[in-house]
Design a protein around this motif. Structure first.
Motif, short mmCIF file in Angstrom:
data_model
loop_
_atom_site.label_atom_id
_atom_site.label_comp_id
_atom_site.label_asym_id
_atom_site.label_seq_id
_atom_site.Cartn_x
_atom_site.Cartn_y
_atom_site.Cartn_z
N LYS A 64 0.92 -1.18 -0.03
CA LYS A 64 -0.06 -0.03 -0.01
C LYS A 64 0.91 1.20 -0.01
CE LYS A 64 -3.92 -2.23 2.32
NZ LYS A 64 -4.74 -2.03 3.62
N ALA A 65 2.08 1.18 -0.04
CA ALA A 65 2.89 2.31 0.01
C ALA A 65 3.03 3.17 -1.38
CB ALA A 65 4.53 1.83 0.36
N VAL A 66 2.56 2.40 -2.41
CA VAL A 66 2.85 2.97 -3.78
C VAL A 66 1.44 3.40 -3.98
CG1 VAL A 66 3.43 2.70 -6.23
CG2 VAL A 66 4.71 1.45 -4.46
N ASP A 67 1.43 4.93 -4.63
CA ASP A 67 0.18 5.41 -5.19
C ASP A 67 -0.47 4.55 -6.26
OD1 ASP A 67 -1.87 7.78 -4.82
OD2 ASP A 67 -0.86 7.76 -7.15
N GLY A 68 -1.76 4.38 -6.34
CA GLY A 68 -2.43 3.81 -7.34
C GLY A 68 -2.07 4.48 -8.43
N LYS A 69 -2.21 5.51 -8.61
CA LYS A 69 -1.97 6.02 -10.00
C LYS A 69 -0.56 6.16 -10.52
CE LYS A 69 -2.45 10.70 -12.22
NZ LYS A 69 -2.88 12.24 -12.06
N ARG A 70 0.29 5.95 -9.55
CA ARG A 70 1.78 5.78 -9.93
C ARG A 70 1.72 4.38 -10.54
NH1 ARG A 70 5.03 9.41 -10.89
NH2 ARG A 70 4.96 10.54 -8.77
N LEU A 71 1.27 3.42 -9.87
CA LEU A 71 1.42 2.10 -10.20
C LEU A 71 0.90 1.84 -11.81
CD1 LEU A 71 0.35 0.08 -7.08
CD2 LEU A 71 2.39 -0.15 -8.32
N LYS A 72 -0.12 2.62 -11.87
CA LYS A 72 -0.95 2.46 -13.33
C LYS A 72 -0.09 3.08 -14.27
CE LYS A 72 -5.62 2.16 -11.43
NZ LYS A 72 -6.77 2.55 -11.20
N GLY A 73 0.60 4.07 -13.98
CA GLY A 73 1.60 4.71 -15.05
C GLY A 73 2.83 3.68 -15.17
N MET A 74 3.22 2.92 -14.11
CA MET A 74 4.51 2.40 -14.55
C MET A 74 4.09 1.01 -14.80
SD MET A 74 6.52 3.33 -10.63
CE MET A 74 8.32 2.47 -11.57
N LEU A 75 3.00 0.48 -14.64
CA LEU A 75 2.37 -0.84 -14.96
C LEU A 75 1.29 -0.85 -15.75
CD1 LEU A 75 3.07 -2.52 -11.61
CD2 LEU A 75 4.59 -2.57 -13.60
N LEU A 89 -3.79 -7.37 -9.91
CA LEU A 89 -2.55 -7.08 -10.51
C LEU A 89 -2.20 -5.74 -9.69
CD1 LEU A 89 -2.07 -6.34 -14.20
CD2 LEU A 89 -1.04 -4.60 -12.65
N TYR A 90 -2.86 -4.67 -9.46
CA TYR A 90 -2.52 -3.54 -8.62
C TYR A 90 -2.37 -3.78 -7.13
CZ TYR A 90 -2.70 -1.35 -13.14
OH TYR A 90 -2.63 -0.94 -14.56
N ALA A 91 -3.04 -4.84 -6.65
CA ALA A 91 -2.88 -5.23 -5.33
C ALA A 91 -1.40 -5.40 -4.78
CB ALA A 91 -3.77 -6.15 -4.95
N GLY A 92 -0.75 -6.23 -5.82
CA GLY A 92 0.52 -6.59 -5.51
C GLY A 92 0.75 -7.97 -4.74
#
Length: 286
Positions: A64-75, A89-92
């Protein structure tokens, strides 16, 4: 008769009194010596105060340390990925950890027809078990230096110049290239020389591994490109390690194209990893 008895007992009483006085004096000397030694020990010097513990006593939840918007931009997920699969996928996936206050991590993977991207973050809280010799921050810096050495990166410092002074690497002046010579006309019957090959533009220059400034207390970036293969595409992996007080954070971001011959650009890959690392620094400073 009574006077005789008294005279007989007086020497014995005197002897007992003298013996008691001698024992009292001996005890007093011994007691005084111990007190003096204790006083000398206290006056001889104070014991060094133990080093203060580190700033952080716990670690954030890694997934939960990575912002969801940042995750979608990188992945970026594949366009045809069903909505029910986007959530996992974005839950990690959290790394196995036997001590959540000392070491935690999380991983994400996104696949599409064009490429595969992997991201991982790890947090390590360093504790010095001998605070009389080193604080938690000192111990964390020792761990950071060891990882910097393993990455074969030089320590940051001034670069010597011919004048004997040192200037930081970022401000080292570069020598201007000489102006190109004017082309001369070829002799009659001679073949004109081929035009010189243009040098690559600055945007095409690969950014290498290096020490980073302004990211936590200290940081470095390690950029590696896998060897090119006949059938396999090259994978670029950018790893950033930074320290904030007694916590070390590792961000690792990999991009692998599906087609051979496609090389992931270093600038874009590094920028995305650095932006995430800065997000995590800001999170610790909240």
């Amino acid at each position: 008769m009574q006077r005789k008895a008294v005279r007989e007992f007086l020497p014995g009483i005197a002897m007992l009194t003298a013996l008691a006085a001698g024992l009292a004096g001996l005890t007093g000397c011994t007691s005084g010596g111990q007190t003096g030694a204790a006083t000398d020990n206290k006056a001889g010097g104070k014991a060094a105060a133990p080093a203060q513990p580190g700033k952080y006593r716990s670690l954030p939840a890694p997934c939960k340390a990575v912002d969801g918007k940042r995750l979608k931009g990188m992945l970026p997920a594949a366009e045809n990925l069903p909505p029910e699969q986007r959530g996992p996928l974005y839950a990690g996936t959290a790394d196995a950890s036997y001590d959540g206050d000392r070491h935690v991590g999380c991983r994400w993977t996104a696949q599409s027809a064009e490429e595969t991207r992997l991201l991982s973050v790890g947090f390590e809280r360093v504790v010095s078990y001998d605070r009389g010799a080193a604080s938690d921050d000192d111990k964390a810096r020792q761990v950071f230096v060891a990882r910097l050495t393993d990455a074969h990166l030089p320590f940051p410092g001034p670069i010597p110049t011919p004048s004997g002074t040192g200037v930081p690497a970022a401000t080292t002046p570069t020598q201007a290239a000489p102006p190109p010579a004017s082309p001369s006309a070829p002799a009659p019957g001679a073949t004109a020389p081929a035009p010189p090959t243009p040098s690559p533009s600055p945007s095409a220059v690969e950014l290498g591994s290096r020490v980073l400034a302004g990211l936590g207390n200290e940081a470095f970036l390690d950029d590696k490109l896998s060897p090119a293969g006949a059938t396999a595409a090259q994978t670029r992996t950018v790893r950033i390690v930074f320290r904030t007080s007694n916590v070390l954070v590792t961000v690792e971001y990999s991009v692998q194209p599906s087609l051979p011959g496609v090389v992931p650009p270093s600038t874009e890959t590094q920028d995305r990893a650095r932006q995430l690392a800065q997000d995590l620094v800001d999170r610790f400073n909240e």
